[in-house]
Design a protein around this motif. Structure first.
Motif, short mmCIF file in Angstrom:
data_model
loop_
_atom_site.label_atom_id
_atom_site.label_comp_id
_atom_site.label_asym_id
_atom_site.label_seq_id
_atom_site.Cartn_x
_atom_site.Cartn_y
_atom_site.Cartn_z
N ASN A 14 23.12 2.39 1.67
CA ASN A 14 22.62 2.66 3.03
C ASN A 14 22.20 3.89 3.41
O ASN A 14 21.33 4.29 4.39
N VAL A 15 22.97 5.17 2.96
CA VAL A 15 22.44 6.32 2.98
C VAL A 15 21.37 6.66 2.44
O VAL A 15 20.12 7.29 2.99
N LEU A 16 20.84 6.17 1.14
CA LEU A 16 19.40 6.32 0.48
C LEU A 16 18.36 5.50 1.44
O LEU A 16 17.20 6.04 1.63
N SER A 17 18.78 4.36 2.01
CA SER A 17 17.98 3.82 2.82
C SER A 17 17.25 4.38 4.10
O SER A 17 16.30 4.82 4.61
N LYS A 18 18.33 5.19 4.81
CA LYS A 18 18.14 6.24 5.90
C LYS A 18 17.24 7.36 5.38
O LYS A 18 16.32 7.97 6.11
N LYS A 19 17.61 7.93 4.38
CA LYS A 19 16.96 9.05 3.79
C LYS A 19 15.38 8.85 3.50
O LYS A 19 14.60 9.52 3.40
N LYS A 20 15.18 7.48 3.17
CA LYS A 20 13.96 6.87 2.68
C LYS A 20 13.08 7.11 4.10
O LYS A 20 11.91 7.47 3.95
N GLU A 21 13.55 6.78 5.24
CA GLU A 21 13.14 6.96 6.34
C GLU A 21 12.63 8.43 6.72
O GLU A 21 11.44 8.81 6.99
N TRP A 22 13.33 9.38 6.23
CA TRP A 22 13.17 10.76 6.41
C TRP A 22 12.13 11.34 5.53
O TRP A 22 11.21 11.99 5.91
N VAL A 23 12.00 10.79 4.37
CA VAL A 23 10.94 11.03 3.38
C VAL A 23 9.74 10.47 4.03
O VAL A 23 8.68 11.32 3.88
N SER A 24 9.58 9.33 4.47
CA SER A 24 8.41 8.87 5.04
C SER A 24 8.13 9.63 6.40
O SER A 24 6.67 9.83 6.51
N ASN A 25 8.85 10.00 6.83
CA ASN A 25 8.56 10.88 8.09
C ASN A 25 8.00 12.14 7.96
O ASN A 25 6.98 12.68 8.45
N VAL A 26 8.50 12.74 6.66
CA VAL A 26 8.24 14.10 6.38
C VAL A 26 6.74 14.32 5.83
O VAL A 26 5.78 14.97 6.16
N LEU A 27 6.23 13.15 5.09
CA LEU A 27 5.19 12.86 4.66
C LEU A 27 4.01 12.61 5.52
O LEU A 27 3.06 13.23 5.70
N HIS A 28 4.49 11.73 6.53
CA HIS A 28 3.62 11.33 7.82
C HIS A 28 3.33 12.74 8.58
O HIS A 28 2.09 13.08 8.86
N TYR A 29 4.14 13.48 8.83
CA TYR A 29 4.23 14.84 9.52
C TYR A 29 3.25 15.84 8.92
O TYR A 29 2.57 16.44 9.46
N LYS A 30 3.10 15.87 7.37
CA LYS A 30 2.43 16.92 6.43
C LYS A 30 1.05 16.20 6.18
O LYS A 30 0.35 16.48 5.56
N ASN A 31 0.80 14.87 6.92
CA ASN A 31 -0.39 14.18 6.83
C ASN A 31 -0.75 13.86 5.10
O ASN A 31 -1.84 14.38 4.57
N ILE A 32 0.32 13.45 4.42
CA ILE A 32 0.22 13.03 3.00
C ILE A 32 0.45 11.73 2.73
O ILE A 32 1.45 11.06 3.18
N PRO A 33 -0.47 11.01 2.10
CA PRO A 33 -0.22 9.67 1.96
C PRO A 33 1.18 9.38 1.15
O PRO A 33 1.61 10.06 0.13
N SER A 34 2.02 8.29 1.94
CA SER A 34 3.32 8.15 1.33
C SER A 34 3.62 7.21 0.22
O SER A 34 4.34 7.17 -0.44
N GLY A 35 2.61 6.29 -0.02
CA GLY A 35 2.43 5.09 -0.79
C GLY A 35 3.22 5.48 -2.35
O GLY A 35 4.33 4.84 -2.55
N GLU A 36 2.83 6.30 -2.93
CA GLU A 36 3.26 6.76 -4.35
C GLU A 36 4.50 7.58 -4.29
O GLU A 36 5.28 7.19 -5.02
N TYR A 37 4.90 8.10 -3.23
CA TYR A 37 6.03 8.95 -3.06
C TYR A 37 7.21 7.81 -2.93
O TYR A 37 8.32 8.04 -3.49
N LEU A 38 7.00 6.80 -1.95
CA LEU A 38 7.92 5.76 -1.80
C LEU A 38 8.14 4.90 -2.78
O LEU A 38 9.32 4.47 -3.11
N LYS A 39 7.13 4.67 -3.62
CA LYS A 39 7.30 4.03 -4.65
C LYS A 39 8.14 4.58 -5.84
O LYS A 39 9.06 4.00 -6.47
N ALA A 40 7.94 5.86 -6.06
CA ALA A 40 8.72 6.79 -6.76
C ALA A 40 10.25 6.73 -6.11
O ALA A 40 11.24 6.68 -7.05
N TYR A 41 10.47 6.82 -4.85
CA TYR A 41 11.63 6.91 -4.34
C TYR A 41 12.54 5.66 -4.73
O TYR A 41 13.52 5.58 -5.28
N ASP A 42 11.83 4.51 -4.50
CA ASP A 42 12.15 3.01 -4.98
C ASP A 42 12.69 2.95 -6.15
O ASP A 42 13.66 2.56 -6.35
#
Length: 133
Positions: A14-42
């Motif tokens: 449940n903590v990792l799920s919440k932090k995945k949202e943080w990862v997505s937000n950081v990437l969005h904020y920095k204008n970096i495509p998140s697809g491959e990062y989130l795939k790696a995270y999963d």
């Protein structure tokens, strides 16, 4: 990598799920495509094995996680297994360069990312010896 161990993915799901949202937000904020990062995270949530950034541990993007190292480790573990001989070597160099570029995009300067790239290039012969079949 040898002597490197990261405990980020040892947290409850449940903590990792919440932090995945943080990862997505950081990437969005920095204008970096998140697809491959989130795939790696999963991948690391499911399989573990993430050893984090070797040597310099304080360049995290969210507390305890360096996203550039996350993607780089994923590529080494999953993607490099698909290639053999010279193609493997070229892919490794490509992934090492993209690691430095990712660090630059994440706002970690220019010097440290490319010093790491040079270090990774210099470590290639040792990596080949440690990971040969």
């Amino acid at each position: 990598m040898i002597f490197s161990r990261d405990k980020f993915f040892d947290q409850p799901i449940n903590v990792l799920s919440k932090k995945k949202e943080w990862v997505s937000n950081v990437l969005h904020y920095k204008n970096i495509p998140s697809g491959e990062y989130l795939k790696a995270y999963d991948y690391f949530v499911k399989n573990g094995g993430f050893d984090g950034a070797t040597i310099v541990k304080d360049l995290t993007d969210i507390q305890g996680l360096d996203l550039s190292a996350l993607l780089h480790d994923y590529r080494y573990i999953v993607e490099l297994k698909k290639h053999h001989s010279w193609r493997w070597l070229f892919k490794k160099i490509k992934y090492d360069f993209e690691y430095a570029k990712s660090m630059e995009l994440m706002g970690k300067g220019i010097t440290i990312p490319y010093l790491r790239f040079i270090g990774l290039l210099l470590s290639t012969p040792f990596y080949l010896l440690l990971n040969r079949k």
